[in-house]
Write an enzyme that holds these catalytic residues in place. Sequence first.
Site, PDB file in Angstrom:
ATOM      1  N   GLN A 105      -6.999   8.214 -19.152  1.00 50.28           N
ATOM      2  CA  GLN A 105      -6.455   6.855 -19.231  1.00 50.28           C
ATOM      3  C   GLN A 105      -7.352   6.002 -20.128  1.00 50.28           C
ATOM      4  O   GLN A 105      -8.517   5.752 -19.801  1.00 50.28           O
ATOM      5  CB  GLN A 105      -6.389   6.232 -17.840  1.00 50.28           C
ATOM      6  CG  GLN A 105      -5.686   4.880 -17.864  1.00 50.28           C
ATOM      7  CD  GLN A 105      -5.726   4.162 -16.526  1.00 50.28           C
ATOM      8  OE1 GLN A 105      -6.780   4.043 -15.905  1.00 50.28           O
ATOM      9  NE2 GLN A 105      -4.586   3.657 -16.079  1.00 50.28           N
ATOM     10  N   TYR A 176      -5.517  -5.543 -17.059  1.00 55.02           N
ATOM     11  CA  TYR A 176      -6.599  -5.253 -18.021  1.00 55.02           C
ATOM     12  C   TYR A 176      -6.116  -5.631 -19.423  1.00 55.02           C
ATOM     13  O   TYR A 176      -4.988  -6.109 -19.609  1.00 55.02           O
ATOM     14  CB  TYR A 176      -7.002  -3.778 -17.940  1.00 55.02           C
ATOM     15  CG  TYR A 176      -7.690  -3.422 -16.632  1.00 55.02           C
ATOM     16  CD1 TYR A 176      -8.907  -4.007 -16.286  1.00 55.02           C
ATOM     17  CD2 TYR A 176      -7.130  -2.511 -15.742  1.00 55.02           C
ATOM     18  CE1 TYR A 176      -9.544  -3.697 -15.084  1.00 55.02           C
ATOM     19  CE2 TYR A 176      -7.756  -2.191 -14.537  1.00 55.02           C
ATOM     20  CZ  TYR A 176      -8.968  -2.775 -14.218  1.00 55.02           C
ATOM     21  OH  TYR A 176      -9.593  -2.475 -13.040  1.00 55.02           O
ATOM     22  N   CYS A 345      -4.800   9.780   3.906  1.00 51.74           N
ATOM     23  CA  CYS A 345      -5.540   8.548   3.613  1.00 51.74           C
ATOM     24  C   CYS A 345      -5.065   7.448   4.550  1.00 51.74           C
ATOM     25  O   CYS A 345      -3.867   7.282   4.761  1.00 51.74           O
ATOM     26  CB  CYS A 345      -5.301   8.155   2.162  1.00 51.74           C
ATOM     27  SG  CYS A 345      -5.687   6.437   1.828  1.00 51.74           S
ATOM     28  N   CYS A 348      -7.999   2.455   4.088  1.00 58.55           N
ATOM     29  CA  CYS A 348      -9.096   1.559   4.473  1.00 58.55           C
ATOM     30  C   CYS A 348      -9.764   0.913   3.259  1.00 58.55           C
ATOM     31  O   CYS A 348     -10.495  -0.067   3.391  1.00 58.55           O
ATOM     32  CB  CYS A 348     -10.139   2.326   5.287  1.00 58.55           C
ATOM     33  SG  CYS A 348     -11.012   3.594   4.341  1.00 58.55           S
ATOM     34  N   CYS A 351     -13.242   3.489  -0.383  1.00 56.37           N
ATOM     35  CA  CYS A 351     -13.512   4.154  -1.666  1.00 56.37           C
ATOM     36  C   CYS A 351     -13.609   3.152  -2.802  1.00 56.37           C
ATOM     37  O   CYS A 351     -14.505   3.225  -3.643  1.00 56.37           O
ATOM     38  CB  CYS A 351     -12.422   5.179  -1.977  1.00 56.37           C
ATOM     39  SG  CYS A 351     -10.746   4.529  -1.819  1.00 56.37           S
TER      40      CYS A 351
HETATM   41  C1  LIG Z   1     -10.926   4.235  -5.984  1.00 58.74           C
HETATM   42  C2  LIG Z   1      -9.767   3.803  -6.825  1.00 58.74           C
HETATM   43  C3  LIG Z   1      -9.925   3.638  -8.188  1.00 58.74           C
HETATM   44  C4  LIG Z   1      -8.839   3.279  -8.993  1.00 58.74           C
HETATM   45  N1  LIG Z   1      -9.002   3.234 -10.339  1.00 58.74           N
HETATM   46  C5  LIG Z   1      -7.917   3.091 -11.148  1.00 58.74           C
HETATM   47  C6  LIG Z   1      -8.028   3.310 -12.538  1.00 58.74           C
HETATM   48  O1  LIG Z   1      -9.067   3.724 -13.041  1.00 58.74           O
HETATM   49  N2  LIG Z   1      -6.911   3.092 -13.287  1.00 58.74           N
HETATM   50  C7  LIG Z   1      -5.712   2.735 -12.746  1.00 58.74           C
HETATM   51  O2  LIG Z   1      -4.744   2.557 -13.462  1.00 58.74           O
HETATM   52  N3  LIG Z   1      -5.577   2.587 -11.409  1.00 58.74           N
HETATM   53  C8  LIG Z   1      -6.636   2.782 -10.600  1.00 58.74           C
HETATM   54  N4  LIG Z   1      -6.480   2.752  -9.231  1.00 58.74           N
HETATM   55  C9  LIG Z   1      -5.123   2.548  -8.656  1.00 58.74           C
HETATM   56  C10 LIG Z   1      -4.466   3.911  -8.372  1.00 58.74           C
HETATM   57  O3  LIG Z   1      -4.204   4.600  -9.552  1.00 58.74           O
HETATM   58  C11 LIG Z   1      -3.167   3.746  -7.565  1.00 58.74           C
HETATM   59  O4  LIG Z   1      -2.249   3.038  -8.340  1.00 58.74           O
HETATM   60  C12 LIG Z   1      -3.372   3.011  -6.239  1.00 58.74           C
HETATM   61  O5  LIG Z   1      -4.486   3.536  -5.570  1.00 58.74           O
HETATM   62  C13 LIG Z   1      -2.136   3.078  -5.337  1.00 58.74           C
HETATM   63  O6  LIG Z   1      -1.745   4.393  -5.087  1.00 58.74           O
HETATM   64  P1  LIG Z   1      -2.168   5.224  -3.761  1.00 58.74           P
HETATM   65  O7  LIG Z   1      -1.717   4.435  -2.585  1.00 58.74           O
HETATM   66  O8  LIG Z   1      -1.488   6.536  -3.908  1.00 58.74           O
HETATM   67  O9  LIG Z   1      -3.664   5.319  -3.790  1.00 58.74           O
HETATM   68  C14 LIG Z   1      -7.574   3.056  -8.414  1.00 58.74           C
HETATM   69  C15 LIG Z   1      -7.432   3.209  -7.039  1.00 58.74           C
HETATM   70  C16 LIG Z   1      -8.494   3.582  -6.245  1.00 58.74           C
HETATM   71  C17 LIG Z   1      -8.300   3.769  -4.772  1.00 58.74           C
HETATM   72  S1  SF4 Z   2     -11.760   5.779   1.574  1.00 56.92           S
HETATM   73 FE1  SF4 Z   2     -10.024   5.537   0.184  1.00 56.92          FE
HETATM   74  S2  SF4 Z   2      -9.085   7.552   0.068  1.00 56.92           S
HETATM   75 FE2  SF4 Z   2     -10.467   7.590   1.809  1.00 56.92          FE
HETATM   76  S3  SF4 Z   2      -9.180   7.059   3.546  1.00 56.92           S
HETATM   77 FE3  SF4 Z   2     -10.038   5.128   2.840  1.00 56.92          FE
HETATM   78  S4  SF4 Z   2      -8.570   4.352   1.328  1.00 56.92           S
HETATM   79 FE4  SF4 Z   2      -8.063   6.470   1.705  1.00 56.92          FE
END
Ligand SMILES: Cc1cc2nc3c(=O)[nH]c(=O)nc-3n(C[C@H](O)[C@H](O)[C@H](O)COP(=O)(O)O)c2cc1C
Ligand code: SF4
Length: 647
Positions: A105, A176, A345, A348, A351
Site C-alpha cells: 500500500q 491521508y 478478534c 479491543c 493492537c
Molecule cells: C493495527 C492496524 C493498523 C492499520 N493500518 C492500516 C494501514 O496501514 N492502511 C490502511 O489502509 N488501513 C489500516 N488499518 C485499517 C484496516 O485495514 C481495516 O480497514 C480495519 O482494521 C477494519 O477492518 P477489520 O475490522 O477487519 O480489522 C489498520 C488497522 C489496524 C487494526
Molecule cells: S488487539 Fe487488535 S487484533 Fe487483537 S483482539 Fe484486539 S482488536 Fe483484535
Amino acid sequence: MTVKYSHLFSEGKIGNLRLRNRIVMPPMGTNFANADGSVSQTLIDYYTERARGGVGLIIVEIVCVDSPVGKAITNQLCLDDDKYIGGFADLAESVHLEGAKIFVQLHHAGRQTTPDITGGIQPVCPSATHEGFLNVTPRELSNEEIEDLVQKFVSAAVRAKMAGIDGVELHGAHGYLIGQFMSPHINKRTDKWGGSTERRMRFPLEIIRGIREKLGPNFPICFRFNADDFVEDGIDIEEAKKIARILEDAGVDVLNVSVGIYEAMPTLLEPFHFEEGWRVYTAEAIKKVVNIPVITVGVIRDPVLADSIIAEGKADFVAIGRGLIADPEWPKKAYEGRDEEIRKCISCNTCIGLKVFSGQRMRCSVNPRVGYEWKYPYLPCACEKKKVVVIGGGPAGAYAAITAASRGHEVVLFEKENKIGGQLNISCLPPGKEKISWFTEWLEGELKRQNVTLRLGECATPEKISALRPDIVILATGAEPIVPNIPGIERAYLSWDVLKGKVNVPSGEEVVVIGGGLVGCETAHYLLDKGCKVTIVEMLDDIALDMEPIGRFDLLNTFVSKGVKMLTKSLVTAITPEAIQIVDAYKRVREVPAKHVVLAVGQKPAGCDLAKALCDMGIPVITVGDARAVGKIVDAVLFGFDAGVKV
Ligand SMILES: Cc1cc2nc3c(=O)[nH]c(=O)nc-3n(C[C@H](O)[C@H](O)[C@H](O)COP(=O)(O)O)c2cc1C
Ligand code: SF4
Ligand SMILES: Cc1cc2nc3c(=O)[nH]c(=O)nc-3n(C[C@H](O)[C@H](O)[C@H](O)COP(=O)(O)OP(=O)(O)OC[C@H]3O[C@@H](n4cnc5c(N)ncnc54)[C@H](O)[C@@H]3O)c2cc1C
C-alpha cells in the site's frame, strides 16, 4: 473434502492475477519495520505466517513514498529509495512460497501525522486545514511539490514491481494525502488540484496515469478509498459512487472500499460495540456502479458472514483485518470447517490504539505470538513430561494451561469460580463489550481440546496443591479491587459488584463513581445506560487515561452528549450519608450530592500469600498476569503463554 464456504474459497481474479480464494488481508501498520524503513525479519515472519494460514492476497501495510514528512507511524516501511527493494523482494518471495499474492500500500500521511513522527517537519496538505484528532495545522503544498509527489508515488510503484510484488494499492482512504485531495472537507484549493470532483481527483489520476505509463496495462492497481468520510462536507456515498466510476475509467483493477478519516476515527477502526459487517452496505453500493471487483472490510469476523457477502454478490472479496492478526489460521480453519477453533478478534483495538499509534510494536490481546512469530515459530514439545498446576482460570492462567498442555505436559487448572475467564467475565459486561466473551468461549474450547483437567469451583490452597505433587505451579490468581481507607467507605459499592448485578442502583438516581480510570468510566457508562445521573470523580488531570485511545474518544463523546459530569483533579476525602466530600482542583473542600457511591480506584495483585506459602513448601512457582502486575488482557495472555512455553 466438501468445502463448507464454497463462495469464499472460490478462485478470485484481479486484472490478470489469479488468487486462490476471496480472502484479503487489508493493510495494517505494525511498526515492525526497521527504524530506517527497511523490511525486518520480524515483518517477514509476521506476513509469512498469515500467508501460510491460507489468505489469498496480502496487502502490506502503509509504505511511505516520501520519508520522513509522509510518515504516519514511527517505524514505517519505505519505498522512496532503491535501497529498500532487496527487503521487499525477500518479503515477496517468502509470501509467494506459501501460495499467497502480495500487494503493497503506497502512502503519504499528509496532515494526519505529527512532527514527533516526521522528525520535526510540519505536516503538509493540499490546503492548510486544521486536523482535529491529532490537533495539527499543516502547511499547504505548492504546485511543484504536488507534481513531485506524483512522481514519488510512481517511482515507489516501479520499485515494488522490481521487488517482485504482485501489485500496488494506492491509499486514497482514511484521510491521508491522496484522500485529502479527494475530500471537499479538506481540499479547499482553487487551482487545478481543487474544486469539482474531477479536479479533486486530478492527483490520484496523475499517479495512476504515471504508473500505467511506466508499468504497462497488466500491473494490478488497487485503489483504497472512502465510501463515506463520516464528517460534515466530506465524501459521502453519492460522491463515492462518482469517484468509483472515475477510477474504473482510469484503469484501476480493483476497489478497496473503506470509510472514515481520523476526525471520525471510531468508524475506520471500530471499537468493541460496532456490529459485524456494519459497513458492507458501502461496498455493495459501490459494486452496483462499476464492473471491476470490489473489496469490503470492517468487523468481518465470522466465516458464515464472509461467505454470504460473496454469495449474495455484495462484494467480490472480503478483507479480514484484525481477524487475521488475532488468528492467522482464520482461512485454513474456515476452509476445514473448524469454525469454533477460530480465535476471533474482540475489537479491543489494543493492537492499534495502545500499540501502533502509541509508537510501539503491534501486539494482540488474544494472540500472544503477534510480532514473535520469529521467536516461537512452533511450540517445542516438552523434553520431559511435567505435572503443571495452574491456579486461576483468567486469561493468564488459561493461556498458560493451554500452552503447557499443547506441549505435552499434564496440566491441572484450579478456578475458584464455576466458570473460566476471571475478569473477562466482568469486562464483557459494560455496554457494547460482549465480544470479549468470544475469547472466553475460545479459551474454554481450547482447554477441552488440549485435555487440561479443570477443577472449577475449587479454591486452590497450599495443602490441595502440594497433595498433587506438582513439578511446577503457575500462579495466575489475578487482581482484586482496592478499597481505600476513607471515612464512610462502607456505603460505597464495588464497581465489579455493580457490573455483575450483585447490587442494584435504581435508574434515574444520582450516582457518583469514585475513580475515572477504565473500570470507573465503563461502570459509569453501564449506569448511564440504566438511566442513572452519573458524576465521575478522578484525582488525575483527565479521565480514562488507561483506556485504548479510540474507544476512549468514542466514550468521552457519549459522556459529553449525555451530560455525564466529570470532576478531575479532585480527591475524595470522605463519604457522608447523602454526599461525598472532595478537595477540588483549586484546593477547595466541596460536597457533591451522591445518593449512591460506586468505587473504582484500581486493582491490586491477589494471591501473594498463596505464592509465598507454596515457595515455603519448596514448590517452584511462576507468577503471571494481574497477580504479577495489574495490566490488561494483552499482558496477561503474553505472560501466560510465555510461562506455558518455558515450563
Ligand atoms: C493495527 C492496524 C493498523 C492499520 N493500518 C492500516 C494501514 O496501514 N492502511 C490502511 O489502509 N488501513 C489500516 N488499518 C485499517 C484496516 O485495514 C481495516 O480497514 C480495519 O482494521 C477494519 O477492518 P477489520 O475490522 O477487519 O480489522 C489498520 C488497522 C489496524 C487494526
Ligand atoms: S488487539 Fe487488535 S487484533 Fe487483537 S483482539 Fe484486539 S482488536 Fe483484535
Ligand atoms: C470492568 C473491567 C473491564 C476491563 N476491560 C478491559 C479491556 O477492555 N481491555 C483489557 O485489555 N483489559 C480489561 N480489563 C482487565 C483484564 O480483564 C485483566 O487485566 C485480565 O483479566 C487479567 O487476567 P488474569 O488472568 O491475570 O487475572 P483474572 O482475570 O483476574 O483471573 C484470575 C482468576 O484467578 C481465580 N483465582 C484467584 N485465586 C484463586 C484460588 N486461590 N484458587 C482458584 N482460583 C483462584 C479468580 O477467580 C480468577 O478467575 C478489565 C477489567 C475489568 C474489571
